[in-house]
Design a protein around this motif. Sequence first.
Motif, short mmCIF file in Angstrom:
data_model
loop_
_atom_site.label_atom_id
_atom_site.label_comp_id
_atom_site.label_asym_id
_atom_site.label_seq_id
_atom_site.Cartn_x
_atom_site.Cartn_y
_atom_site.Cartn_z
N TYR A 96 5.45 7.44 -10.75
CA TYR A 96 6.79 6.85 -10.55
C TYR A 96 6.91 8.51 -8.52
CZ TYR A 96 11.02 9.95 -9.83
OH TYR A 96 12.31 10.78 -9.13
N GLN A 97 7.28 8.04 -7.61
CA GLN A 97 7.61 8.90 -6.97
C GLN A 97 8.87 9.30 -6.14
OE1 GLN A 97 4.43 6.07 -3.96
NE2 GLN A 97 4.45 4.81 -5.82
N GLU A 98 8.97 10.06 -5.69
CA GLU A 98 10.33 11.20 -5.38
C GLU A 98 11.33 9.87 -4.13
OE1 GLU A 98 12.10 14.07 -3.28
OE2 GLU A 98 10.76 15.00 -5.63
N LYS A 99 9.99 9.19 -3.89
CA LYS A 99 9.62 8.41 -2.27
C LYS A 99 11.12 6.99 -2.85
CE LYS A 99 5.87 6.52 -1.08
NZ LYS A 99 5.10 6.26 -0.46
N LEU A 100 10.64 6.36 -3.30
CA LEU A 100 10.99 5.29 -4.77
C LEU A 100 12.20 5.68 -5.06
CD1 LEU A 100 7.64 3.69 -5.84
CD2 LEU A 100 8.49 3.42 -2.88
N GLY A 149 17.70 9.85 -9.71
CA GLY A 149 15.95 9.96 -9.46
C GLY A 149 15.31 8.62 -9.94
N THR A 150 16.13 7.92 -10.79
CA THR A 150 15.28 7.26 -11.05
C THR A 150 14.57 5.90 -10.47
OG1 THR A 150 17.78 5.34 -11.03
CG2 THR A 150 16.95 6.74 -12.95
N ILE A 151 13.70 5.32 -10.15
CA ILE A 151 12.94 4.18 -9.63
C ILE A 151 13.91 2.86 -8.99
CG2 ILE A 151 11.11 2.24 -9.05
CD1 ILE A 151 9.42 3.99 -11.50
N HIS A 152 14.01 2.73 -7.92
CA HIS A 152 14.42 1.48 -7.27
C HIS A 152 14.57 0.68 -7.88
CE1 HIS A 152 16.86 -0.79 -4.47
NE2 HIS A 152 17.77 0.36 -3.92
N GLY A 153 15.51 -0.32 -8.06
CA GLY A 153 15.47 -1.25 -9.08
C GLY A 153 14.91 -3.10 -7.64
N GLY A 154 15.00 -2.52 -6.31
CA GLY A 154 14.17 -3.27 -5.67
C GLY A 154 13.22 -2.47 -5.68
N ASP A 200 6.50 7.01 -14.10
CA ASP A 200 5.76 5.41 -13.73
C ASP A 200 5.72 4.77 -14.88
OD1 ASP A 200 4.39 8.05 -13.63
OD2 ASP A 200 2.49 7.66 -13.83
N ILE A 201 5.92 3.14 -13.92
CA ILE A 201 6.05 2.29 -14.39
C ILE A 201 4.94 1.25 -15.21
CG2 ILE A 201 8.64 1.86 -14.01
CD1 ILE A 201 8.03 0.54 -11.78
N GLU A 202 4.91 0.45 -15.68
CA GLU A 202 3.29 -0.54 -16.61
C GLU A 202 4.22 -1.50 -16.15
OE1 GLU A 202 -0.23 -0.02 -18.15
OE2 GLU A 202 0.97 -1.49 -19.97
N VAL A 203 3.52 -3.28 -15.01
CA VAL A 203 3.87 -3.90 -14.94
C VAL A 203 3.26 -5.24 -15.99
CG1 VAL A 203 5.11 -6.12 -13.77
CG2 VAL A 203 5.66 -3.62 -12.98
N SER A 210 0.57 -1.57 0.09
CA SER A 210 -0.22 -0.59 -0.18
C SER A 210 0.79 1.23 0.21
CB SER A 210 -1.35 0.10 0.79
OG SER A 210 -0.49 0.44 2.31
N TRP A 211 2.05 0.98 0.75
CA TRP A 211 2.97 3.09 0.76
C TRP A 211 3.97 2.51 -0.82
CZ3 TRP A 211 8.67 2.70 0.27
CH2 TRP A 211 8.71 3.69 0.38
N LEU A 212 3.60 1.35 -1.60
CA LEU A 212 4.03 1.96 -2.71
C LEU A 212 3.34 2.48 -4.13
CD1 LEU A 212 5.49 -1.61 -3.52
CD2 LEU A 212 7.25 1.01 -2.92
N ASN A 213 1.99 2.64 -3.36
CA ASN A 213 1.13 2.95 -4.41
C ASN A 213 0.47 2.08 -5.87
OD1 ASN A 213 -0.42 4.77 -2.61
ND2 ASN A 213 1.56 6.07 -3.11
N ILE A 214 0.76 0.80 -5.70
CA ILE A 214 0.39 0.12 -6.56
C ILE A 214 -1.13 0.23 -7.03
CG2 ILE A 214 0.66 -2.26 -7.54
CD1 ILE A 214 3.02 -2.77 -5.72
N THR A 215 -1.56 0.24 -8.61
CA THR A 215 -2.69 -0.96 -8.89
C THR A 215 -2.52 -1.23 -9.75
OG1 THR A 215 -2.73 1.71 -10.42
CG2 THR A 215 -3.99 2.01 -8.12
N VAL A 216 -3.99 -1.82 -10.02
CA VAL A 216 -4.66 -3.47 -10.10
C VAL A 216 -4.84 -2.23 -11.66
CG1 VAL A 216 -5.00 -5.05 -11.01
CG2 VAL A 216 -4.59 -4.84 -8.83
#
Length: 161
Positions: free
Chosen positions: A56-60, A66-71, A113-116, A36-42
């Motif tokens: 995309y969130q600065e906290k991640l 400034g790139t999204i952390h690989g983890g 933002d990324i889509e998986v 929930s902290w990641l704010n993922i949506t389906v």
Amino acid sequence: MGEDGDDAPESPVDIDPDAPSAEVAAYVLENHGYLSWLNITVEDLEEGRAVMHLPYQEKLANWVTGTIHGGVTATLIDTCSAFALRTTMDDPMETTLATTDLDVKYVRPATSDIEVEAEVIRSGTSTGVTRVTVTGETDDGERKVVAIGATTYRLFTDSSL
């Protein structure tokens, strides 16, 4: 508290364990501390396939680039795969999944933002396998692959625990 007296919140949706839906998946994500902290949506959930979105969130982001952390990307690959795999099961909410292999190939930095999208390759009685594509938007607005992945899970039912 849930009906059993545990700390799990009661579901505001009618969870049909025989039919995982985007609504059920959204409920699970919203009530899972880390996810929930990641704010993922389906975005989509159908048999053998799941699509999730991460804004995309600065906290991640990595603080230097400034790139999204690989983890975070790896977490999304694992999470989206598990949701896709559950759609193929006879009793999806009563099966325990244990990730036995998580493979991530980073193709380019994720700066948006990324889509998986996860697709089930095999769903057996004891093992499940998925393949995953992660896309993001480039500075010029083009969608490109930022990572590819694959997962393998050991599947446990009550009788196999």
